[in-house]
Design a protein around this motif. Structure first.
Motif, PDB file in Angstrom:
ATOM      1  N   TYR A   1      -3.206   2.883   2.199  1.00 35.09           N
ATOM      2  CA  TYR A   1      -2.413   3.558   1.693  1.00 35.09           C
ATOM      3  C   TYR A   1      -1.372   2.665   0.763  1.00 35.09           C
ATOM      4  O   TYR A   1      -1.126   1.404   1.321  1.00 35.09           O
ATOM      5  CB  TYR A   1      -1.197   4.127   3.024  1.00 35.09           C
ATOM      6  N   VAL A   2      -0.735   3.194  -0.335  1.00 39.54           N
ATOM      7  CA  VAL A   2      -0.057   2.538  -1.052  1.00 39.54           C
ATOM      8  C   VAL A   2       1.074   3.458  -1.636  1.00 39.54           C
ATOM      9  O   VAL A   2       0.871   4.655  -2.067  1.00 39.54           O
ATOM     10  CB  VAL A   2      -0.807   2.081  -2.420  1.00 39.54           C
ATOM     11  N   LEU A   3       2.240   3.075  -1.355  1.00 41.02           N
ATOM     12  CA  LEU A   3       3.621   3.818  -2.078  1.00 41.02           C
ATOM     13  C   LEU A   3       3.568   3.232  -3.203  1.00 41.02           C
ATOM     14  O   LEU A   3       3.856   1.905  -3.557  1.00 41.02           O
ATOM     15  CB  LEU A   3       4.663   3.452  -0.924  1.00 41.02           C
ATOM     16  N   LEU A   4       3.853   4.127  -4.339  1.00 46.00           N
ATOM     17  CA  LEU A   4       4.042   3.875  -5.692  1.00 46.00           C
ATOM     18  C   LEU A   4       5.412   3.788  -6.091  1.00 46.00           C
ATOM     19  O   LEU A   4       6.293   4.186  -5.196  1.00 46.00           O
ATOM     20  CB  LEU A   4       3.074   4.833  -6.740  1.00 46.00           C
ATOM     21  N   GLU A   5       5.984   3.165  -7.106  1.00 47.43           N
ATOM     22  CA  GLU A   5       7.013   3.158  -7.428  1.00 47.43           C
ATOM     23  C   GLU A   5       7.909   4.404  -8.027  1.00 47.43           C
ATOM     24  O   GLU A   5       9.133   4.377  -7.845  1.00 47.43           O
ATOM     25  CB  GLU A   5       7.334   1.882  -8.614  1.00 47.43           C
ATOM     26  N   ASN A   6       7.165   5.426  -8.020  1.00 45.08           N
ATOM     27  CA  ASN A   6       7.773   6.772  -8.423  1.00 45.08           C
ATOM     28  C   ASN A   6       8.037   7.345  -6.946  1.00 45.08           C
ATOM     29  O   ASN A   6       8.385   8.595  -7.077  1.00 45.08           O
ATOM     30  CB  ASN A   6       6.811   7.379  -9.341  1.00 45.08           C
ATOM     31  N   GLY A   7       7.749   6.707  -5.892  1.00 45.36           N
ATOM     32  CA  GLY A   7       8.249   7.325  -4.701  1.00 45.36           C
ATOM     33  C   GLY A   7       6.957   8.257  -3.974  1.00 45.36           C
ATOM     34  O   GLY A   7       7.096   9.084  -3.013  1.00 45.36           O
TER      35      GLY A   7
ATOM     36  N   ILE B   1      -7.731  -4.367  -6.277  1.00 46.22           N
ATOM     37  CA  ILE B   1      -7.681  -2.827  -6.165  1.00 46.22           C
ATOM     38  C   ILE B   1      -6.703  -2.284  -7.085  1.00 46.22           C
ATOM     39  O   ILE B   1      -5.710  -2.484  -7.337  1.00 46.22           O
ATOM     40  CB  ILE B   1      -7.127  -2.457  -4.842  1.00 46.22           C
ATOM     41  N   ALA B   2      -7.436  -1.333  -7.981  1.00 47.64           N
ATOM     42  CA  ALA B   2      -6.934  -0.758  -9.226  1.00 47.64           C
ATOM     43  C   ALA B   2      -6.287   0.512  -8.578  1.00 47.64           C
ATOM     44  O   ALA B   2      -6.611   1.244  -7.831  1.00 47.64           O
ATOM     45  CB  ALA B   2      -7.988  -0.277 -10.124  1.00 47.64           C
ATOM     46  N   LEU B   3      -5.166   0.975  -9.172  1.00 51.51           N
ATOM     47  CA  LEU B   3      -4.139   1.602  -8.702  1.00 51.51           C
ATOM     48  C   LEU B   3      -3.741   2.654  -9.935  1.00 51.51           C
ATOM     49  O   LEU B   3      -3.580   1.961 -10.955  1.00 51.51           O
ATOM     50  CB  LEU B   3      -2.831   1.202  -8.064  1.00 51.51           C
ATOM     51  N   PRO B   4      -3.193   3.806  -9.685  1.00 49.06           N
ATOM     52  CA  PRO B   4      -2.783   4.793 -10.755  1.00 49.06           C
ATOM     53  C   PRO B   4      -1.070   4.189 -11.122  1.00 49.06           C
ATOM     54  O   PRO B   4      -0.552   4.921 -12.260  1.00 49.06           O
ATOM     55  CB  PRO B   4      -2.657   6.296 -10.335  1.00 49.06           C
ATOM     56  N   GLY B   5      -0.522   3.146 -10.579  1.00 51.22           N
ATOM     57  CA  GLY B   5       0.881   2.739 -10.946  1.00 51.22           C
ATOM     58  C   GLY B   5       0.970   1.602 -10.420  1.00 51.22           C
ATOM     59  O   GLY B   5       0.387   1.319  -9.191  1.00 51.22           O
ATOM     60  N   LYS B   6       2.213   1.097 -10.339  1.00 51.70           N
ATOM     61  CA  LYS B   6       2.667  -0.139  -9.482  1.00 51.70           C
ATOM     62  C   LYS B   6       3.095   0.166  -8.233  1.00 51.70           C
ATOM     63  O   LYS B   6       3.537   1.210  -7.870  1.00 51.70           O
ATOM     64  CB  LYS B   6       3.747  -0.875 -10.029  1.00 51.70           C
ATOM     65  N   ALA B   7       2.562  -0.691  -7.334  1.00 53.69           N
ATOM     66  CA  ALA B   7       2.963  -0.662  -5.699  1.00 53.69           C
ATOM     67  C   ALA B   7       4.254  -1.038  -5.400  1.00 53.69           C
ATOM     68  O   ALA B   7       4.806  -2.147  -5.870  1.00 53.69           O
ATOM     69  CB  ALA B   7       1.853  -1.119  -5.048  1.00 53.69           C
ATOM     70  N   ARG B   8       4.712  -0.301  -4.411  1.00 60.22           N
ATOM     71  CA  ARG B   8       6.169  -0.951  -3.695  1.00 60.22           C
ATOM     72  C   ARG B   8       5.979  -1.229  -2.143  1.00 60.22           C
ATOM     73  O   ARG B   8       6.653  -1.777  -1.734  1.00 60.22           O
ATOM     74  CB  ARG B   8       7.197   0.006  -4.029  1.00 60.22           C
ATOM     75  N   ASP B   9       4.757  -0.610  -1.791  1.00 63.99           N
ATOM     76  CA  ASP B   9       4.714  -0.973  -0.222  1.00 63.99           C
ATOM     77  C   ASP B   9       3.100  -0.475   0.272  1.00 63.99           C
ATOM     78  O   ASP B   9       2.397   0.309  -0.630  1.00 63.99           O
ATOM     79  CB  ASP B   9       5.373   0.020   0.750  1.00 63.99           C
ATOM     80  N   ILE B  10       2.633  -1.301   1.234  1.00 62.51           N
ATOM     81  CA  ILE B  10       1.144  -0.869   1.645  1.00 62.51           C
ATOM     82  C   ILE B  10       1.176  -0.708   2.994  1.00 62.51           C
ATOM     83  O   ILE B  10       1.896  -1.074   3.772  1.00 62.51           O
ATOM     84  CB  ILE B  10       0.472  -2.034   1.069  1.00 62.51           C
ATOM     85  N   ALA B  11       0.163  -0.136   3.645  1.00 60.85           N
ATOM     86  CA  ALA B  11      -0.356   0.228   4.924  1.00 60.85           C
ATOM     87  C   ALA B  11      -1.629   0.218   5.084  1.00 60.85           C
ATOM     88  O   ALA B  11      -2.165   1.143   4.275  1.00 60.85           O
ATOM     89  CB  ALA B  11       0.546   1.393   5.499  1.00 60.85           C
ATOM     90  N   ALA B  12      -2.366  -0.356   6.128  1.00 62.07           N
ATOM     91  CA  ALA B  12      -3.688  -0.198   6.359  1.00 62.07           C
ATOM     92  C   ALA B  12      -3.773   0.391   7.727  1.00 62.07           C
ATOM     93  O   ALA B  12      -3.408  -0.061   8.765  1.00 62.07           O
ATOM     94  CB  ALA B  12      -4.229  -1.864   6.276  1.00 62.07           C
TER      95      ALA B  12
END
Length: 379
Positions: free
Chosen positions: A87-93, A70-81
């Motif tokens: 849902y993806v929490l990115l490293e920028n908050g 799954i391609a993202l606009p940034g690095k992920a720090r957390d996930i939820a389905a």
């Protein structure tokens, strides 16, 4: 010709860095997996774009027949389905979402009601520490302990739809949030639990009212919370407590009884020295990780999700899955997954009824190693 030691060490380091190390798995009908390098992937139901663009996903009856990067606009720090949204929490908050949006699950306003196969930013969320999703609702815990919520049918409020995140009112600062079958649990830094909805203190009859946010009386020193059809907590002393209805042997007391109900937490017998606790909604089972790296399980094991070789019934007493040296454990739908210290990922439980669906084509009543295809995760 022998290579210099420095080159050999460099080659080993590069190989180690290229290996995907899983850190979290979440989901029910579709699963998301987070890796230590901030990339993610998934498998399962792909019909709403919750695994990304549908045209690019090989599938059988709308379920992926391969592992999906799954391609993202940034690095992920957390996930939820959620049920049909990822849902993806990115490293920028900030948080991005993709998949179904008809109940406001994307959190980006009215424009998101048609859904999205590519990540869209959830509006107005910053400084997020962790995310949680269940059914068509999603929550974000901010670094200051406040909570934002969005989506639909929140806490038994009928068809209410929140299309952009709103701050939860009445909660003290919290560190964790868990969503169950129409109820919310929240854990404070002091180890106290707040609840609201259909099961705040054991909603066990159909005409019980939906309760407002309130602290669970007499419950202290809690280290972790789990919400499924029942409520459960891990206390700081390593014991596990549960309340609600024992219809799927979730109490672990040797009985499966739909008429056995409690509004106050009762201790799960035979479980101690627990460091992590998880439970699945559709799987209706619990998994506890002990200090020595072994697991304990109880509840439903229709699909073998207990990992003890049993299918087609409940496991009414606490049992030990056939796996040791576990670092992290996850209950995801009708499956259980474990990560070992070497980074290997193990899975057991339900195999898909759809032809060729990845990763299990039939039930696995004992843990089997799950090989994530090399090089498929996009950076």
């Amino acid at each position: 010709m022998k290579l210099p030691l420095t080159l050999l060490l460099s080659a080993v380091l590069v190989a180690a860095q290229s290996t995907k190390v899983p850190v979290k798995v979440d989901g029910e009908s579709h699963k998301l997996i987070l890796f230590a390098d901030g990339t993610i992937g998934g498998w399962g139901d792909s019909r709403d774009g919750q695994l990304g663009p549908r045209a690019a996903i090989p599938n059988s009856s709308g379920h992926s027949t391969a592992y999906v990067p799954i391609a993202l606009p940034g690095k992920a720090r957390d996930i939820a389905a959620g049920a049909r949204t990822s849902y993806v929490l990115l490293e920028n908050g900030t948080v991005v979402a993709f998949g179904a949006g008809f109940d406001g699950q994307l959190g980006c306003g009215e424009r998101g009601l048609s859904g999205s196969e590519t990540p869209v930013e959830v509006a107005g969320l910053t400084e997020v520490a962790r995310i949680v999703a269940r059914f068509n609702s999603a929550f974000a815990v901010h670094r200051d302990g406040s909570v934002s919520m969005w989506g639909g049918r929140f806490l038994g409020e009928g068809e209410r739809r929140i299309v952009t995140p709103e701050r939860a009112v009445g909660l003290p600062p919290v560190t964790q949030v868990a969503l169950g079958g129409g109820f919310l649990m929240a854990l404070t830094p002091e180890g106290r639990v707040w609840m609201a909805g259909k099961l705040p203190f054991g909603r066990i009859y159909a005409d019980d009212p939906v309760q407002p946010l309130a602290e669970v009386p007499g419950l202290t020193d809690v280290a972790g919370i789990v919400a499924t059809q029942v409520a459960a907590v891990l206390k700081k002393d390593g014991t596990v407590w549960v309340w609600g209805n024992n219809d799927q042997a979730q109490f672990g007391n040797g009985r499966r009884d739909i008429d056995e109900r409690t509004r106050v937490p009762v201790r799960v017998p035979g479980v101690a020295n627990v460091t992590a606790l998880c439970g699945a909604m559709s799987g209706r089972h619990f998994l506890a990780l002990l200090k020595d790296g072994t697991l304990r399980t109880w509840g439903n094991t229709d699909w073998g999700q207990a990992g003890i070789g049993v299918t087609g019934r409940e496991q009414a007493t606490v049992a030990t899955p056939r796996i040791n040296g576990v670092k992290a454990v996850f209950a995801a739908g009708n499956n259980s997954l474990a990560i070992l210290p070497d980074g290997s990922l193990w899975i057991w439980g339900n195999g898909s009824p759809y032809p060729g669906v990845w990763p299990l084509t039939r039930r696995a009543p004992f843990p089997v190693q799950l090989q994530i295809p090399e090089g498929v995760v996009q950076k």
